[in-house]
Design a protein around this motif. Sequence first.
Motif, PDB file in Angstrom:
ATOM      1  N   PRO A 248     -27.163   6.139 -12.545  1.00 19.13           N
ATOM      2  CA  PRO A 248     -25.705   6.065 -12.419  1.00 19.13           C
ATOM      3  C   PRO A 248     -25.225   4.858 -11.618  1.00 19.13           C
ATOM      4  CG  PRO A 248     -26.588   7.766 -10.979  1.00 19.13           C
ATOM      5  CD  PRO A 248     -27.755   7.245 -11.769  1.00 19.13           C
TER       6      PRO A 248
ATOM      7  N   GLY B 280     -17.794  10.017 -17.967  1.00 22.65           N
ATOM      8  CA  GLY B 280     -18.579  10.718 -16.945  1.00 22.65           C
ATOM      9  C   GLY B 280     -19.438  11.857 -17.509  1.00 22.65           C
TER      10      GLY B 280
ATOM     11  N   HIS C 276     -20.439  16.842  -9.778  1.00 21.87           N
ATOM     12  CA  HIS C 276     -19.997  15.456  -9.699  1.00 21.87           C
ATOM     13  C   HIS C 276     -19.908  14.901 -11.121  1.00 21.87           C
ATOM     14  CE1 HIS C 276     -21.424  16.061  -5.604  1.00 21.87           C
ATOM     15  NE2 HIS C 276     -20.918  14.888  -5.242  1.00 21.87           N
TER      16      HIS C 276
ATOM     17  N   TYR D  98     -30.685  15.370 -17.176  1.00 18.94           N
ATOM     18  CA  TYR D  98     -30.593  14.653 -15.903  1.00 18.94           C
ATOM     19  C   TYR D  98     -31.762  15.068 -15.027  1.00 18.94           C
ATOM     20  CZ  TYR D  98     -28.749  13.020 -11.446  1.00 18.94           C
ATOM     21  OH  TYR D  98     -28.598  12.393 -10.240  1.00 18.94           O
TER      22      TYR D  98
ATOM     23  N   SER E 136     -32.803  15.103 -11.427  1.00 20.85           N
ATOM     24  CA  SER E 136     -32.139  14.852 -10.145  1.00 20.85           C
ATOM     25  C   SER E 136     -33.047  14.149  -9.141  1.00 20.85           C
ATOM     26  CB  SER E 136     -31.575  16.143  -9.561  1.00 20.85           C
ATOM     27  OG  SER E 136     -32.584  17.079  -9.422  1.00 20.85           O
TER      28      SER E 136
ATOM     29  N   ARG F 243     -17.484  13.076  -6.737  1.00 20.95           N
ATOM     30  CA  ARG F 243     -17.391  14.538  -6.593  1.00 20.95           C
ATOM     31  C   ARG F 243     -16.172  15.036  -7.373  1.00 20.95           C
ATOM     32  NH1 ARG F 243     -15.842  18.719  -2.772  1.00 20.95           N
ATOM     33  NH2 ARG F 243     -14.355  17.292  -1.793  1.00 20.95           N
TER      34      ARG F 243
ATOM     35  N   THR G 281     -18.273  11.005  -2.282  1.00 18.98           N
ATOM     36  CA  THR G 281     -18.702  12.378  -2.039  1.00 18.98           C
ATOM     37  C   THR G 281     -18.666  12.631  -0.535  1.00 18.98           C
ATOM     38  OG1 THR G 281     -20.378  14.005  -2.672  1.00 18.98           O
ATOM     39  CG2 THR G 281     -21.211  11.883  -1.899  1.00 18.98           C
TER      40      THR G 281
ATOM     41  N   VAL H 224     -20.880   7.832  -8.965  1.00 21.38           N
ATOM     42  CA  VAL H 224     -21.029   9.292  -8.883  1.00 21.38           C
ATOM     43  C   VAL H 224     -19.851   9.797  -8.060  1.00 21.38           C
ATOM     44  CG1 VAL H 224     -22.455  11.197  -8.054  1.00 21.38           C
ATOM     45  CG2 VAL H 224     -23.558   9.171  -8.998  1.00 21.38           C
TER      46      VAL H 224
ATOM     47  N   ALA I 164     -28.169  12.849  -1.575  1.00 18.25           N
ATOM     48  CA  ALA I 164     -28.430  11.930  -2.681  1.00 18.25           C
ATOM     49  C   ALA I 164     -29.277  10.756  -2.210  1.00 18.25           C
ATOM     50  CB  ALA I 164     -27.109  11.426  -3.260  1.00 18.25           C
TER      51      ALA I 164
ATOM     52  N   LEU J 171     -21.058   6.050  -4.583  1.00 21.28           N
ATOM     53  CA  LEU J 171     -20.774   7.481  -4.649  1.00 21.28           C
ATOM     54  C   LEU J 171     -19.480   7.760  -3.895  1.00 21.28           C
ATOM     55  CD1 LEU J 171     -24.124   7.246  -3.699  1.00 21.28           C
ATOM     56  CD2 LEU J 171     -23.981   9.529  -4.633  1.00 21.28           C
TER      57      LEU J 171
ATOM     58  N   ALA K 116     -20.885  11.531 -13.197  1.00 20.12           N
ATOM     59  CA  ALA K 116     -21.706  10.332 -13.038  1.00 20.12           C
ATOM     60  C   ALA K 116     -21.499   9.419 -14.230  1.00 20.12           C
ATOM     61  CB  ALA K 116     -23.177  10.719 -12.912  1.00 20.12           C
TER      62      ALA K 116
ATOM     63  N   MET L  38     -32.600  10.625 -10.182  1.00 20.70           N
ATOM     64  CA  MET L  38     -31.230  10.349 -10.629  1.00 20.70           C
ATOM     65  C   MET L  38     -31.199   9.696 -12.015  1.00 20.70           C
ATOM     66  SD  MET L  38     -29.304   9.230  -7.124  1.00 20.70           S
ATOM     67  CE  MET L  38     -27.696   9.794  -7.561  1.00 20.70           C
TER      68      MET L  38
END
Length: 409
Positions: free
Chosen positions: A148, A206, A216, A238, A240, A153, A81, A151, A89, A79, A218, A243
Amino acid sequence: MLRRSKGNQSLLTKPNFIRRLDGTIGTALIQEICPLANDWSIWSYKPFCIGPAEGEDETGPADCVFTLTAFRGNQGISLITTPDLAASAATHLDDSRVPRELRHQLVDTKHQEVEGTAYEIKDLPGRGKGAIAKRKFAEHEIVMVGYPVLVIRLDFLNGDRLTEREKRVMLETSVRQLPPEQKRSVMSLARSTGGEPILDAIRTNGFGIEIDGIQHLAVFLDGSRVNHNCRPNSFWRYISSSMAMEVVALRDIRPGEEIVHSYAPLGYTYEERKAVLQAWGFQCRCALCSASIEERNLSDRRRERLLEIHHILGQADLLGSKRVGALIIEAMGLIDQEELHPQLVEYYQQFAKAYMALSDLKRARAFVTETDKMWSLYGGEEHENLDGMRDLWRALEEAEGEAEEVEDF
Ligand SMILES: C[S@@+](CC[C@H](N)C(=O)[O-])C[C@H]1O[C@@H](n2cnc3c(N)ncnc32)[C@H](O)[C@@H]1O
Protein backbone atom coordinates in the motif's frame (compact mmCIF):
# COMPACT_ATOMS: atom_id res chain seq x y z
CA MET A 1 -12.65 -8.96 6.82
CA LEU A 2 -9.06 -9.86 7.39
CA ARG A 3 -7.67 -11.07 10.67
CA ARG A 4 -6.01 -9.02 13.28
CA SER A 5 -2.25 -8.79 13.19
CA LYS A 6 -0.14 -9.01 16.29
CA GLY A 7 1.61 -5.68 16.54
CA ASN A 8 4.01 -4.18 18.99
CA GLN A 9 1.89 -1.68 20.89
CA SER A 10 4.75 -0.23 22.87
CA LEU A 11 6.76 1.24 19.99
CA LEU A 12 4.85 4.50 20.05
CA THR A 13 2.84 5.96 22.83
CA LYS A 14 0.13 8.59 22.87
CA PRO A 15 1.12 11.91 21.32
CA ASN A 16 0.66 15.29 22.94
CA PHE A 17 -1.77 16.86 20.56
CA ILE A 18 -1.72 20.42 19.43
CA ARG A 19 -5.11 21.80 20.35
CA ARG A 20 -7.53 23.28 17.90
CA LEU A 21 -8.11 26.49 19.80
CA ASP A 22 -10.41 28.44 17.59
CA GLY A 23 -11.45 25.92 15.00
CA THR A 24 -9.40 27.48 12.24
CA ILE A 25 -6.65 25.67 10.50
CA GLY A 26 -3.48 27.63 10.58
CA THR A 27 0.17 26.96 10.88
CA ALA A 28 0.18 27.73 14.57
CA LEU A 29 -2.50 25.18 15.23
CA ILE A 30 -1.61 22.13 13.29
CA GLN A 31 1.71 22.29 11.63
CA GLU A 32 3.64 21.70 14.83
CA ILE A 33 3.26 18.03 15.13
CA CYS A 34 2.56 15.94 18.12
CA PRO A 35 5.89 15.12 19.69
CA LEU A 36 5.38 11.44 20.24
CA ALA A 37 6.59 10.65 23.66
CA ASN A 38 8.68 7.63 22.80
CA ASP A 39 10.04 7.12 19.39
CA TRP A 40 8.71 8.42 16.12
CA SER A 41 12.12 8.23 14.44
CA ILE A 42 11.23 5.24 12.31
CA TRP A 43 9.01 7.60 10.29
CA SER A 44 10.42 9.95 7.68
CA TYR A 45 8.48 12.95 9.02
CA LYS A 46 7.25 13.84 12.46
CA PRO A 47 3.75 12.39 12.75
CA PHE A 48 1.22 15.07 11.86
CA CYS A 49 -1.87 15.28 14.07
CA ILE A 50 -4.77 17.62 14.59
CA GLY A 51 -5.59 17.41 18.25
CA PRO A 52 -8.88 17.58 20.07
CA ALA A 53 -10.40 21.02 20.58
CA GLU A 54 -10.67 22.60 24.01
CA GLY A 55 -13.12 20.67 26.13
CA GLU A 56 -13.19 17.67 23.76
CA ASP A 57 -12.56 14.17 25.04
CA GLU A 58 -8.83 13.56 24.65
CA THR A 59 -8.85 9.91 25.53
CA GLY A 60 -10.48 8.44 22.40
CA PRO A 61 -8.55 7.51 19.29
CA ALA A 62 -7.27 10.41 17.27
CA ASP A 63 -5.46 10.00 14.01
CA CYS A 64 -2.10 11.24 12.80
CA VAL A 65 -0.33 11.08 9.44
CA PHE A 66 2.64 8.69 9.53
CA THR A 67 4.90 8.53 6.45
CA LEU A 68 7.82 6.30 5.61
CA THR A 69 9.41 7.27 2.29
CA ALA A 70 11.62 4.19 1.93
CA PHE A 71 8.98 1.48 2.21
CA ARG A 72 9.27 -1.66 0.05
CA GLY A 73 12.25 -0.38 -1.94
CA ASN A 74 11.52 3.13 -3.15
CA GLN A 75 7.76 3.15 -2.87
CA GLY A 76 6.81 5.03 0.31
CA ILE A 77 3.73 4.68 2.49
CA SER A 78 1.53 7.12 4.42
CA LEU A 79 -0.90 5.99 7.07
CA ILE A 80 -3.65 8.02 8.71
CA THR A 81 -4.44 6.10 11.82
CA THR A 82 -4.07 6.18 15.58
CA PRO A 83 -0.58 6.11 17.11
CA ASP A 84 -1.24 2.66 18.61
CA LEU A 85 -2.32 1.21 15.28
CA ALA A 86 0.59 2.90 13.49
CA ALA A 87 2.91 1.27 16.02
CA SER A 88 1.35 -2.07 15.23
CA ALA A 89 1.64 -1.53 11.47
CA ALA A 90 5.24 -0.38 11.93
CA THR A 91 6.22 -3.91 12.89
CA HIS A 92 5.29 -4.97 9.30
CA LEU A 93 7.16 -2.23 7.44
CA ASP A 94 10.59 -3.82 7.36
CA ASP A 95 11.46 -5.24 3.91
CA SER A 96 12.72 -8.44 5.51
CA ARG A 97 8.99 -9.20 6.02
CA VAL A 98 8.69 -9.78 2.28
CA PRO A 99 9.14 -13.41 1.24
CA ARG A 100 12.55 -13.99 -0.36
CA GLU A 101 11.08 -14.99 -3.73
CA LEU A 102 9.24 -11.64 -4.00
CA ARG A 103 12.11 -9.37 -2.99
CA HIS A 104 13.30 -8.68 -6.57
CA GLN A 105 10.07 -6.69 -7.00
CA LEU A 106 11.21 -4.20 -4.39
CA VAL A 107 14.01 -2.91 -6.62
CA ASP A 108 11.63 -1.19 -9.01
CA THR A 109 8.01 -0.67 -8.11
CA LYS A 110 7.03 0.02 -11.73
CA HIS A 111 6.29 -3.65 -12.25
CA GLN A 112 5.18 -3.28 -15.81
CA GLU A 113 8.64 -2.09 -16.82
CA VAL A 114 10.57 -4.86 -15.12
CA GLU A 115 11.82 -7.43 -17.58
CA GLY A 116 9.65 -10.50 -17.60
CA THR A 117 6.85 -8.73 -15.79
CA ALA A 118 3.69 -10.64 -16.06
CA TYR A 119 1.13 -7.93 -16.77
CA GLU A 120 0.88 -4.44 -18.22
CA ILE A 121 -1.38 -1.51 -17.42
CA LYS A 122 -3.22 -0.34 -20.53
CA ASP A 123 -6.04 1.99 -21.58
CA LEU A 124 -9.18 -0.02 -22.29
CA PRO A 125 -12.32 1.13 -24.07
CA GLY A 126 -15.13 2.15 -21.70
CA ARG A 127 -13.43 1.37 -18.39
CA GLY A 128 -10.31 3.51 -18.15
CA LYS A 129 -7.09 1.61 -17.49
CA GLY A 130 -6.84 -2.08 -16.76
CA ALA A 131 -4.26 -4.84 -16.19
CA ILE A 132 -3.57 -7.18 -19.11
CA ALA A 133 -1.78 -10.53 -18.71
CA LYS A 134 1.46 -10.65 -20.70
CA ARG A 135 1.84 -14.39 -20.29
CA LYS A 136 -0.22 -17.42 -19.32
CA PHE A 137 -1.09 -17.88 -15.64
CA ALA A 138 -2.06 -21.20 -14.18
CA GLU A 139 -5.01 -21.52 -11.78
CA HIS A 140 -4.05 -20.23 -8.31
CA GLU A 141 -0.81 -18.66 -9.54
CA ILE A 142 0.03 -15.21 -8.08
CA VAL A 143 -0.44 -12.63 -10.83
CA MET A 144 0.44 -9.42 -8.99
CA VAL A 145 1.90 -8.46 -5.62
CA GLY A 146 1.65 -4.91 -4.33
CA TYR A 147 2.16 -2.92 -1.14
CA PRO A 148 0.00 0.00 0.00
CA VAL A 149 0.96 3.64 -0.60
CA LEU A 150 -1.91 4.93 1.54
CA VAL A 151 -3.66 3.33 4.51
CA ILE A 152 -6.50 5.34 6.05
CA ARG A 153 -8.54 4.37 9.10
CA LEU A 154 -12.16 4.08 8.02
CA ASP A 155 -13.52 5.89 11.08
CA PHE A 156 -11.23 8.83 10.33
CA LEU A 157 -13.01 9.17 6.97
CA ASN A 158 -16.53 8.47 8.22
CA GLY A 159 -16.42 9.95 11.72
CA ASP A 160 -17.08 13.55 12.70
CA ARG A 161 -14.24 14.15 15.10
CA LEU A 162 -12.53 16.40 12.52
CA THR A 163 -14.16 18.86 10.16
CA GLU A 164 -14.13 18.12 6.45
CA ARG A 165 -11.51 20.81 6.02
CA GLU A 166 -9.28 19.25 8.69
CA LYS A 167 -9.65 15.84 7.11
CA ARG A 168 -8.63 17.32 3.78
CA VAL A 169 -5.49 18.82 5.34
CA MET A 170 -4.58 15.41 6.79
CA LEU A 171 -5.21 13.65 3.48
CA GLU A 172 -3.22 16.22 1.51
CA THR A 173 -0.35 15.87 3.97
CA SER A 174 -0.40 12.09 3.61
CA VAL A 175 -0.05 12.36 -0.17
CA ARG A 176 2.37 15.32 -0.18
CA GLN A 177 4.83 13.41 2.03
CA LEU A 178 5.03 10.45 -0.38
CA PRO A 179 7.97 10.25 -2.82
CA PRO A 180 7.22 12.37 -5.96
CA GLU A 181 6.52 9.43 -8.27
CA GLN A 182 4.01 7.81 -5.88
CA LYS A 183 2.39 11.19 -5.25
CA ARG A 184 1.89 11.61 -9.02
CA SER A 185 0.57 8.04 -9.31
CA VAL A 186 -1.97 8.56 -6.50
CA MET A 187 -3.19 11.78 -8.12
CA SER A 188 -3.62 10.02 -11.48
CA LEU A 189 -5.74 7.17 -10.10
CA ALA A 190 -9.29 6.73 -11.37
CA ARG A 191 -11.93 8.76 -9.52
CA SER A 192 -15.60 7.98 -9.79
CA THR A 193 -17.33 8.81 -6.51
CA GLY A 194 -17.13 12.63 -6.74
CA GLY A 195 -16.01 15.23 -4.16
CA GLU A 196 -12.49 16.06 -3.05
CA PRO A 197 -9.91 14.49 -5.44
CA ILE A 198 -7.84 12.60 -2.83
CA LEU A 199 -10.89 11.37 -0.97
CA ASP A 200 -12.48 10.33 -4.27
CA ALA A 201 -9.28 8.46 -5.30
CA ILE A 202 -9.29 6.64 -1.94
CA ARG A 203 -12.97 5.72 -2.13
CA THR A 204 -12.68 4.61 -5.78
CA ASN A 205 -9.52 2.56 -5.28
CA GLY A 206 -9.37 1.58 -1.61
CA PHE A 207 -9.29 -2.05 -0.50
CA GLY A 208 -10.69 -2.92 2.92
CA ILE A 209 -7.94 -4.23 5.21
CA GLU A 210 -7.61 -4.49 8.98
CA ILE A 211 -4.89 -3.42 11.38
CA ASP A 212 -5.44 -5.06 14.76
CA GLY A 213 -9.03 -5.77 13.80
CA ILE A 214 -9.73 -2.11 12.94
CA GLN A 215 -10.92 -1.37 9.43
CA HIS A 216 -8.78 0.74 7.11
CA LEU A 217 -8.87 1.54 3.39
CA ALA A 218 -5.61 0.76 1.61
CA VAL A 219 -4.57 2.02 -1.82
CA PHE A 220 -2.26 -0.21 -3.89
CA LEU A 221 -1.07 1.45 -7.11
CA ASP A 222 -1.13 -1.44 -9.60
CA GLY A 223 -3.88 -3.25 -7.68
CA SER A 224 -6.03 -0.15 -8.20
CA ARG A 225 -5.89 -0.71 -11.95
CA VAL A 226 -7.57 -4.12 -11.76
CA ASN A 227 -11.10 -3.66 -13.05
CA HIS A 228 -14.26 -5.31 -11.81
CA ASN A 229 -15.95 -8.26 -13.52
CA CYS A 230 -18.99 -10.18 -12.28
CA ARG A 231 -17.33 -13.39 -13.53
CA PRO A 232 -13.78 -12.68 -12.42
CA ASN A 233 -10.65 -14.61 -13.39
CA SER A 234 -8.79 -13.59 -10.22
CA PHE A 235 -9.30 -12.71 -6.56
CA TRP A 236 -7.23 -10.67 -4.13
CA ARG A 237 -6.05 -11.47 -0.63
CA TYR A 238 -4.15 -9.42 1.93
CA ILE A 239 -1.17 -10.78 3.84
CA SER A 240 -1.02 -8.63 6.95
CA SER A 241 2.43 -9.81 8.08
CA SER A 242 4.07 -8.27 4.98
CA MET A 243 1.26 -5.83 4.07
CA ALA A 244 1.12 -7.45 0.63
CA MET A 245 -1.95 -7.51 -1.55
CA GLU A 246 -1.82 -10.51 -3.84
CA VAL A 247 -3.94 -10.91 -6.95
CA VAL A 248 -4.30 -14.64 -7.60
CA ALA A 249 -5.60 -16.43 -10.72
CA LEU A 250 -8.92 -18.16 -10.10
CA ARG A 251 -8.49 -20.21 -13.25
CA ASP A 252 -5.98 -20.37 -16.11
CA ILE A 253 -5.56 -16.90 -17.66
CA ARG A 254 -4.42 -16.52 -21.28
CA PRO A 255 -1.86 -13.94 -22.46
CA GLY A 256 -3.73 -10.80 -23.61
CA GLU A 257 -6.67 -11.48 -21.27
CA GLU A 258 -7.66 -8.70 -18.88
CA ILE A 259 -7.04 -9.52 -15.21
CA VAL A 260 -10.27 -8.79 -13.34
CA HIS A 261 -11.70 -9.44 -9.90
CA SER A 262 -15.11 -8.82 -8.39
CA TYR A 263 -15.75 -5.70 -6.30
CA ALA A 264 -19.13 -7.10 -5.25
CA PRO A 265 -19.76 -10.30 -3.29
CA LEU A 266 -19.93 -13.25 -5.68
CA GLY A 267 -23.27 -14.89 -6.24
CA TYR A 268 -25.29 -11.66 -6.26
CA THR A 269 -28.04 -11.17 -8.85
CA TYR A 270 -27.87 -8.42 -11.48
CA GLU A 271 -29.84 -5.86 -9.42
CA GLU A 272 -27.92 -6.64 -6.24
CA ARG A 273 -24.59 -6.18 -8.02
CA LYS A 274 -25.80 -2.97 -9.64
CA ALA A 275 -26.69 -1.52 -6.23
CA VAL A 276 -23.27 -2.41 -4.76
CA LEU A 277 -21.38 -0.99 -7.75
CA GLN A 278 -23.27 2.27 -7.53
CA ALA A 279 -21.17 3.00 -4.45
CA TRP A 280 -18.16 3.05 -6.79
CA GLY A 281 -20.08 5.42 -9.05
CA PHE A 282 -20.04 3.25 -12.17
CA GLN A 283 -22.24 0.98 -14.18
CA CYS A 284 -20.68 -2.40 -14.86
CA ARG A 285 -19.90 -3.18 -18.50
CA CYS A 286 -18.69 -6.75 -18.03
CA ALA A 287 -19.92 -9.50 -20.37
CA LEU A 288 -22.53 -10.78 -17.89
CA CYS A 289 -24.02 -7.33 -17.20
CA SER A 290 -23.97 -6.51 -20.93
CA ALA A 291 -25.62 -9.83 -21.89
CA SER A 292 -29.20 -10.07 -23.16
CA ILE A 293 -32.01 -9.80 -20.58
CA GLU A 294 -32.79 -13.52 -21.11
CA GLU A 295 -29.21 -14.53 -20.33
CA ARG A 296 -29.10 -12.25 -17.30
CA ASN A 297 -32.39 -13.60 -16.01
CA LEU A 298 -31.18 -17.17 -16.48
CA SER A 299 -28.03 -16.34 -14.50
CA ASP A 300 -30.12 -14.66 -11.75
CA ARG A 301 -32.39 -17.72 -11.47
CA ARG A 302 -29.39 -20.02 -11.06
CA ARG A 303 -27.95 -17.76 -8.34
CA GLU A 304 -31.27 -17.61 -6.50
CA ARG A 305 -31.62 -21.39 -6.68
CA LEU A 306 -28.12 -21.79 -5.29
CA LEU A 307 -29.02 -19.67 -2.29
CA GLU A 308 -32.22 -21.65 -1.85
CA ILE A 309 -30.24 -24.91 -1.77
CA HIS A 310 -27.97 -23.42 0.88
CA HIS A 311 -31.05 -22.69 3.04
CA ILE A 312 -32.64 -26.10 2.43
CA LEU A 313 -29.44 -27.89 3.42
CA GLY A 314 -29.65 -26.12 6.78
CA GLN A 315 -32.37 -28.68 7.60
CA ALA A 316 -30.56 -31.72 6.26
CA ASP A 317 -31.79 -33.94 9.13
CA LEU A 318 -35.32 -33.65 7.69
CA LEU A 319 -34.22 -34.52 4.15
CA GLY A 320 -32.42 -37.86 4.21
CA SER A 321 -29.10 -38.64 2.55
CA LYS A 322 -30.45 -39.29 -0.97
CA ARG A 323 -32.05 -35.83 -1.20
CA VAL A 324 -28.99 -34.16 0.37
CA GLY A 325 -26.74 -35.90 -2.19
CA ALA A 326 -28.95 -34.71 -5.07
CA LEU A 327 -28.99 -31.11 -3.78
CA ILE A 328 -25.21 -31.10 -3.44
CA ILE A 329 -24.78 -32.31 -7.03
CA GLU A 330 -27.23 -29.63 -8.21
CA ALA A 331 -25.40 -26.89 -6.26
CA MET A 332 -22.01 -27.94 -7.69
CA GLY A 333 -23.46 -27.80 -11.21
CA LEU A 334 -24.86 -24.29 -10.64
CA ILE A 335 -21.55 -23.08 -9.23
CA ASP A 336 -19.79 -24.43 -12.34
CA GLN A 337 -22.27 -22.81 -14.72
CA GLU A 338 -22.08 -19.46 -12.96
CA GLU A 339 -18.28 -19.70 -12.48
CA LEU A 340 -18.65 -19.01 -8.77
CA HIS A 341 -15.84 -21.27 -7.61
CA PRO A 342 -14.71 -19.17 -4.62
CA GLN A 343 -18.27 -19.61 -3.31
CA LEU A 344 -17.55 -23.31 -2.99
CA VAL A 345 -15.96 -22.54 0.34
CA GLU A 346 -19.31 -21.47 1.81
CA TYR A 347 -21.08 -24.39 0.19
CA TYR A 348 -18.52 -27.00 1.26
CA GLN A 349 -19.01 -25.74 4.81
CA GLN A 350 -22.77 -26.17 4.43
CA PHE A 351 -22.32 -29.65 2.86
CA ALA A 352 -20.09 -30.65 5.78
CA LYS A 353 -22.74 -29.53 8.30
CA ALA A 354 -25.47 -31.34 6.32
CA TYR A 355 -23.51 -34.61 6.44
CA MET A 356 -22.80 -34.11 10.14
CA ALA A 357 -26.54 -33.72 10.71
CA LEU A 358 -27.02 -37.05 8.90
CA SER A 359 -24.16 -38.64 10.90
CA ASP A 360 -22.32 -39.38 7.64
CA LEU A 361 -19.03 -38.39 9.21
CA LYS A 362 -16.75 -39.70 6.46
CA ARG A 363 -18.33 -37.36 3.91
CA ALA A 364 -18.52 -34.57 6.51
CA ARG A 365 -14.75 -34.89 7.14
CA ALA A 366 -14.00 -34.71 3.42
CA PHE A 367 -15.94 -31.44 3.11
CA VAL A 368 -14.45 -29.93 6.30
CA THR A 369 -10.97 -30.67 4.91
CA GLU A 370 -11.84 -29.00 1.57
CA THR A 371 -13.37 -26.00 3.36
CA ASP A 372 -10.19 -25.52 5.38
CA LYS A 373 -7.99 -25.69 2.26
CA MET A 374 -10.17 -23.18 0.42
CA TRP A 375 -10.29 -20.66 3.27
CA SER A 376 -6.48 -20.66 3.36
CA LEU A 377 -6.30 -20.26 -0.42
CA TYR A 378 -8.78 -17.39 -0.69
CA GLY A 379 -8.12 -15.63 2.59
CA GLY A 380 -4.42 -16.35 3.11
CA GLU A 381 -2.87 -17.68 6.28
CA GLU A 382 -4.87 -15.35 8.55
CA HIS A 383 -8.19 -15.73 6.79
CA GLU A 384 -11.33 -14.16 8.20
CA ASN A 385 -12.97 -17.44 9.14
CA LEU A 386 -10.27 -18.91 11.37
CA ASP A 387 -12.73 -19.04 14.29
CA GLY A 388 -15.49 -20.53 12.12
CA MET A 389 -13.09 -23.21 10.89
CA ARG A 390 -11.99 -24.04 14.41
CA ASP A 391 -15.66 -24.45 15.41
CA LEU A 392 -16.32 -26.67 12.40
CA TRP A 393 -13.37 -28.97 13.20
CA ARG A 394 -14.41 -29.10 16.86
CA ALA A 395 -18.00 -30.03 15.94
CA LEU A 396 -16.76 -32.76 13.59
CA GLU A 397 -14.30 -34.20 16.10
CA GLU A 398 -16.93 -34.23 18.83
CA ALA A 399 -19.36 -36.05 16.52
CA GLU A 400 -16.61 -38.55 15.60
CA GLY A 401 -15.80 -39.06 19.30
CA GLU A 402 -19.46 -39.74 20.12
CA ALA A 403 -19.76 -42.15 17.18
CA GLU A 404 -16.70 -44.07 18.40
CA GLU A 405 -18.14 -44.30 21.91
CA VAL A 406 -21.37 -45.73 20.51
CA GLU A 407 -19.38 -48.29 18.47
CA ASP A 408 -17.29 -49.33 21.52
CA PHE A 409 -20.44 -49.69 23.51
C1 LIG B 1 -10.32 0.67 -9.00
S1 LIG B 1 -10.61 1.50 -10.50
C2 LIG B 1 -10.11 0.32 -11.68
C3 LIG B 1 -9.11 0.88 -12.67
C4 LIG B 1 -9.61 2.02 -13.52
N1 LIG B 1 -10.27 1.50 -14.71
C5 LIG B 1 -8.52 2.98 -13.91
O1 LIG B 1 -8.55 3.53 -15.00
O2 LIG B 1 -7.62 3.18 -13.10
C6 LIG B 1 -12.35 1.43 -10.53
C7 LIG B 1 -12.96 2.21 -11.66
O3 LIG B 1 -12.74 1.55 -12.91
C8 LIG B 1 -13.91 1.56 -13.71
N2 LIG B 1 -14.39 0.17 -13.86
C9 LIG B 1 -13.92 -0.92 -13.22
N3 LIG B 1 -14.57 -2.03 -13.60
C10 LIG B 1 -15.48 -1.64 -14.50
C11 LIG B 1 -16.49 -2.34 -15.23
N4 LIG B 1 -16.67 -3.65 -15.12
N5 LIG B 1 -17.28 -1.62 -16.04
C12 LIG B 1 -17.12 -0.27 -16.17
N6 LIG B 1 -16.20 0.44 -15.50
C13 LIG B 1 -15.38 -0.23 -14.68
C14 LIG B 1 -14.93 2.42 -12.96
O4 LIG B 1 -14.80 3.73 -13.38
C15 LIG B 1 -14.46 2.29 -11.52
O5 LIG B 1 -14.85 3.36 -10.72
